[in-house]
Scaffold this motif. Sequence first.
Motif, short mmCIF file in Angstrom:
data_model
loop_
_atom_site.label_atom_id
_atom_site.label_comp_id
_atom_site.label_asym_id
_atom_site.label_seq_id
_atom_site.Cartn_x
_atom_site.Cartn_y
_atom_site.Cartn_z
N MET A 1 -1.87 -16.33 -0.16
CA MET A 1 -1.78 -15.04 -1.03
C MET A 1 -1.72 -15.60 -2.56
O MET A 1 -1.12 -16.48 -2.84
CB MET A 1 -0.46 -14.14 -0.85
N THR A 2 -2.83 -15.20 -3.14
CA THR A 2 -3.04 -15.70 -4.63
C THR A 2 -2.09 -14.97 -5.56
O THR A 2 -1.34 -13.94 -5.13
CB THR A 2 -4.52 -15.32 -4.97
N LEU A 3 -1.86 -15.47 -6.64
CA LEU A 3 -0.86 -14.93 -7.76
C LEU A 3 -1.58 -13.64 -8.08
O LEU A 3 -0.35 -12.79 -8.26
CB LEU A 3 -0.99 -15.94 -9.08
N TRP A 4 -2.74 -13.20 -8.35
CA TRP A 4 -2.95 -12.06 -8.67
C TRP A 4 -2.76 -10.96 -7.43
O TRP A 4 -2.45 -9.74 -8.06
CB TRP A 4 -4.66 -11.86 -8.94
N THR A 5 -2.85 -11.42 -6.33
CA THR A 5 -2.52 -10.67 -5.13
C THR A 5 -0.99 -10.08 -5.26
O THR A 5 -0.74 -9.05 -5.18
CB THR A 5 -2.89 -11.28 -3.86
N VAL A 6 -0.26 -11.25 -5.51
CA VAL A 6 1.46 -10.78 -5.67
C VAL A 6 1.51 -9.90 -7.20
O VAL A 6 2.19 -8.88 -6.87
CB VAL A 6 2.09 -12.23 -6.12
N ILE A 7 0.90 -10.11 -8.26
CA ILE A 7 1.02 -9.34 -9.34
C ILE A 7 0.82 -7.88 -8.94
O ILE A 7 1.10 -6.78 -9.39
CB ILE A 7 0.27 -9.93 -10.30
N ALA A 8 -0.54 -7.93 -8.13
CA ALA A 8 -1.07 -6.39 -7.75
C ALA A 8 -0.05 -5.77 -7.09
O ALA A 8 0.07 -4.60 -7.10
CB ALA A 8 -2.51 -6.62 -7.10
N VAL A 9 0.59 -6.42 -6.10
CA VAL A 9 1.30 -5.74 -4.98
C VAL A 9 2.69 -5.41 -5.78
O VAL A 9 2.93 -4.26 -5.46
CB VAL A 9 1.81 -6.74 -3.94
N VAL A 10 3.14 -6.26 -6.48
CA VAL A 10 4.27 -5.90 -7.43
C VAL A 10 4.17 -4.59 -8.30
O VAL A 10 4.82 -3.60 -8.31
CB VAL A 10 4.96 -6.84 -8.03
N SER A 11 2.68 -4.55 -8.89
CA SER A 11 2.44 -3.34 -9.75
C SER A 11 2.47 -1.93 -8.73
O SER A 11 2.95 -1.17 -9.30
CB SER A 11 1.27 -3.94 -10.41
N PHE A 12 1.88 -2.10 -7.55
CA PHE A 12 1.67 -1.06 -6.73
C PHE A 12 3.15 -0.59 -6.22
O PHE A 12 3.52 0.55 -6.09
CB PHE A 12 0.77 -1.25 -5.75
N VAL A 13 4.06 -1.70 -6.05
CA VAL A 13 5.39 -1.12 -5.36
C VAL A 13 6.21 -0.61 -6.61
O VAL A 13 6.97 0.58 -6.71
CB VAL A 13 6.24 -2.52 -5.17
N SER A 14 5.99 -1.03 -7.89
CA SER A 14 6.67 -0.12 -9.05
C SER A 14 6.09 1.17 -9.23
O SER A 14 7.06 2.11 -9.24
CB SER A 14 6.46 -1.07 -10.23
N LEU A 15 4.97 1.27 -9.05
CA LEU A 15 4.23 2.87 -8.85
C LEU A 15 4.90 3.52 -7.84
O LEU A 15 5.19 4.44 -8.07
CB LEU A 15 2.75 2.65 -9.06
N LEU A 16 4.88 2.87 -6.73
CA LEU A 16 5.51 3.89 -5.44
C LEU A 16 6.94 4.04 -5.97
O LEU A 16 7.53 5.25 -5.70
CB LEU A 16 5.34 3.05 -4.47
N GLY A 17 7.72 3.43 -6.42
CA GLY A 17 9.18 3.34 -6.85
C GLY A 17 9.20 4.79 -7.74
O GLY A 17 10.03 5.58 -7.62
N TRP A 18 8.31 5.06 -8.86
CA TRP A 18 8.29 5.68 -9.74
C TRP A 18 7.85 7.21 -9.04
O TRP A 18 8.26 8.26 -9.55
CB TRP A 18 7.39 5.61 -10.86
N VAL A 19 6.85 6.79 -8.33
CA VAL A 19 6.75 8.25 -7.41
C VAL A 19 7.70 8.88 -6.60
O VAL A 19 8.19 10.12 -6.35
CB VAL A 19 5.40 8.20 -6.37
N TRP A 20 8.41 7.95 -5.86
CA TRP A 20 9.72 8.22 -5.33
C TRP A 20 10.94 8.94 -5.95
O TRP A 20 11.39 10.00 -6.01
CB TRP A 20 10.20 7.04 -4.33
N LEU A 21 11.02 8.29 -7.44
CA LEU A 21 11.98 8.74 -8.23
C LEU A 21 11.68 10.00 -8.65
O LEU A 21 12.63 11.10 -9.02
CB LEU A 21 12.21 7.88 -9.35
N LEU A 22 10.35 10.39 -8.88
CA LEU A 22 9.84 11.60 -9.47
C LEU A 22 10.04 12.63 -8.47
O LEU A 22 10.42 14.09 -8.85
CB LEU A 22 8.32 11.64 -9.80
N LEU A 23 9.79 12.26 -7.08
CA LEU A 23 9.75 13.64 -6.29
C LEU A 23 11.16 13.42 -5.46
O LEU A 23 11.32 14.57 -4.93
CB LEU A 23 8.74 13.29 -5.35
N ALA A 24 11.84 12.49 -5.28
CA ALA A 24 13.00 12.45 -4.13
C ALA A 24 14.20 11.96 -4.70
O ALA A 24 15.27 11.82 -4.15
CB ALA A 24 12.54 11.56 -2.95
N GLN A 25 14.28 11.97 -6.23
CA GLN A 25 15.87 11.57 -6.46
C GLN A 25 16.32 12.72 -7.27
O GLN A 25 16.91 12.77 -8.35
CB GLN A 25 15.63 10.33 -7.67
#
Length: 390
Positions: free
Chosen positions: A1-25
């Motif tokens: 797994m390359t560094l950019w893959t890790v950065i992309a995964v972390v970025s999308f996890v952060s986005l999913l976290g905000w979608v969850w906070l927006l809709l389910a918190q």
Amino acid sequence: MTLWTVIAVVSFVSLLGWVWLLLAQGMFWRTDVRLPPRAEPAVWPSVAVIVPARDEAEVLPVSLPSLLAQRYPGRAEVFLVDDHSSDGTGRLAEELGARRGGLPLTVTVPGSEPPAGWTGKLWAVRHGMTVARQAYDAEYLLLTDADIAHEPDSLRELVAAAAGSQLDVVSQMARLRVATGWERLIVPAFVYFFAQLYPFRWVNSARGRTAAAAGGCVLLRRTAAERAGLPDSIRQAVIDDVSLARAVKRSGGRIWLGLADRVDSVRPYPRLAQLWRMVSRSAYAQLRHNPLLLLGTLLGLALIYLVPPAATIIGAVAGRPLVCAAGLAAWLVMTGTYLPMLRYYRQPLWLAPTLPFTAALYAAMTADSAVQHYRGRGAAWKGRTYSRPS
């Protein structure tokens, strides 16, 4: 797994976290939770207003007259507990009572400093409850801080809300002062983070387990306090308002928490150092003095608040559109959820994108809270330091 893959995964996890906070918190970002339906009782219940005060001479001339001026149809008296102040708080309170008139005022001083295992505020509250009980058996207790100013109909509205919705606790989060640059940057975010941690709709649900209150303004039914063993059952609590709400809810009581329109804090925090101390003195206690919770909180703050702007900038500079898009989308959701709180505090909306910077400050304050705890200076307030509860 390359560094950019890790950065992309972390970025999308952060986005999913905000979608969850927006809709389910619990729609924490909404600021329309105000006093529930009010019904004026046929006979207004008696109320004892208890004000613990330690070295509050600076703010008392603004806050105490507002309590004495309450237009309440039933019996109500103010019991101010001078918690061994060194600035003449008790004497000033007596002078204000004699000069302003209004509700009857009793100024009292506990016979001793707080015993081991008690916080100063809760010891003062206990003393105030004892003195009030000796005067008359009030049906409600209004616990309010010495820096809180109330509009003349505040007590009437609180009691009507409690009666109209059969509530044992009605608590309003006072509107904190926002006048200086640091206050504008930190204070609205403080309430935003609190609501994210304790969504008001979850708190107010009789079926939910979430419990919280805002210590500056808590109307408490006396029988509910007795059933929950208050304040003795929470005597060590540094974050006493949340502990009070939990004790009442656990004992079968109904609680309500919302934002205030006519209750304001008059305490100034003009400098960063003062705001820093306000947050750091209790942040580690909120995490139960647990290093693993501290680590998880700091990592969570970084993932949710710091990754979006970092991913946006890094993705744009490095020509990684997916990373940039994920970061920007998360940042936009974060900004959108912060706008209602800025409107509530009547602050410029351009402050919303600066929330990641404020979150970084809060992360530093939280880490400092743990450092001060292990240095023996944690939870220090007005000359007293409280260790981890046993």
